[in-house]
Design a protein around this motif. Structure first.
Motif, PDB file in Angstrom:
ATOM      1  N   GLN A 138       0.712  -1.206  -0.092  1.00  0.00           N
ATOM      2  CA  GLN A 138       0.148   0.028  -0.009  1.00  0.00           C
ATOM      3  C   GLN A 138       0.964   1.256  -0.034  1.00  0.00           C
ATOM      4  N   ILE A 139       0.888   1.827  -1.232  1.00  0.00           N
ATOM      5  CA  ILE A 139       1.849   3.119  -1.293  1.00  0.00           C
ATOM      6  C   ILE A 139       0.939   4.489  -1.660  1.00  0.00           C
ATOM      7  N   ASN A 140       1.707   5.564  -0.888  1.00  0.00           N
ATOM      8  CA  ASN A 140       0.969   6.795  -1.288  1.00  0.00           C
ATOM      9  C   ASN A 140       1.717   7.288  -2.249  1.00  0.00           C
ATOM     10  N   LEU A 141       0.986   8.130  -3.112  1.00  0.00           N
ATOM     11  CA  LEU A 141       1.664   9.135  -4.088  1.00  0.00           C
ATOM     12  C   LEU A 141       0.773  10.188  -4.458  1.00  0.00           C
ATOM     13  N   VAL A 142       1.412  11.389  -4.900  1.00  0.00           N
ATOM     14  CA  VAL A 142       0.782  12.840  -4.962  1.00  0.00           C
ATOM     15  C   VAL A 142       1.163  12.805  -6.739  1.00  0.00           C
ATOM     16  N   VAL A 143      -0.037  13.252  -7.273  1.00  0.00           N
ATOM     17  CA  VAL A 143      -0.015  13.498  -8.713  1.00  0.00           C
ATOM     18  C   VAL A 143      -0.834  14.772  -9.123  1.00  0.00           C
TER      19      VAL A 143
END
Length: 228
Positions: A191-196
């Motif tokens: 489970q990984i967070n990212l900002v796009v």
């Protein structure tokens, strides 16, 4: 033009407008110009309709016992005074503050014609301001996404799977914190967070690119998403 019939609405309207910027009919002190105009009015004007004329009338009434001693020519009729009358001070320094000949003439237009050059310059400045405002960069719309990357089984190397995922670099993509979450039967998912940046990154294309790591990734799913 001087005062007209001060017993009529039209005459009182002219007087009211004339007295909007004056304390006295002529100059800066009471005079015979005030006494003859006072007598022509006859009675106190309606303060609701003619507030300036009513103020003046009440003030001049306080001088009534002294009318005969006030300076000026008492033989002149009230019509000799008022807008554009010869009795108005010829020297601009002697005019009450805010006095304007154009405003005194009720038959003149309420608005003065503007200098074309002034209008042109103002329009040019407005156009320049709008251009700068439109050119000013707007903050990019961004989203915070929690992505789930699911392995094939409990023997999949999750460390390599995460490394391959983070190896994807795109303009407008920033990887964040991650953790492993138990699914069952000894299997864990990433489970990984990212900002796009919404205009630069397609999440669907990003998921497809992650899933191209067929040795590690079974599928991906968006667990959560919120606008920043």
């Amino acid at each position: 033009m001087g005062f007209t019939d001060l017993g009529s609405d039209a005459g009182l309207t002219i007087a009211n407008n004339f007295l909007a910027t004056r304390s006295y009919i002529v100059g800066h002190e009471p005079s015979q110009a005030d006494t003859v105009t006072f007598k022509a009015v006859g009675s106190a004007p309606d303060a609701g309709k003619y507030p300036h004329a009513a103020r003046w009338y009440k003030h001049i009434a306080s001088y009534e016992p002294e009318f005969s001693t006030l300076p000026g020519d008492s033989s002149k009729p009230y019509s000799a005074y008022g807008p554009e009358s010869a009795e108005l001070p010829a020297n601009p320094k002697d005019k009450p503050a805010g006095d304007d000949d154009d405003m005194d003439d009720l038959f003149d237009s309420d608005e003065e014609e503007e200098d074309p050059e002034v209008v042109k310059e103002r329009e040019a400045r407005l156009a320049e301001y709008r251009k700068k405002k439109e050119a000013k960069p707007k903050p990019a719309a961004k989203s915070l996404v929690t992505l789930e990357v699911k392995p094939w089984d409990d023997e999949t190397n999750l460390q390599e799977m995460e490394q391959n995922t983070r190896a994807i670099e795109k303009d407008g993509l920033v990887w964040g914190a991650s953790k492993l979450v138990a699914v069952g039967f000894g299997i864990k998912k990433l489970q990984i967070n990212l900002v796009v940046e919404d205009e630069k990154i397609s999440l669907e294309e990003l998921q497809q690119q992650i899933e191209e790591d067929e040795d590690h990734v079974q599928s991906t799913d968006i667990a959560a998403m919120q606008k920043l």
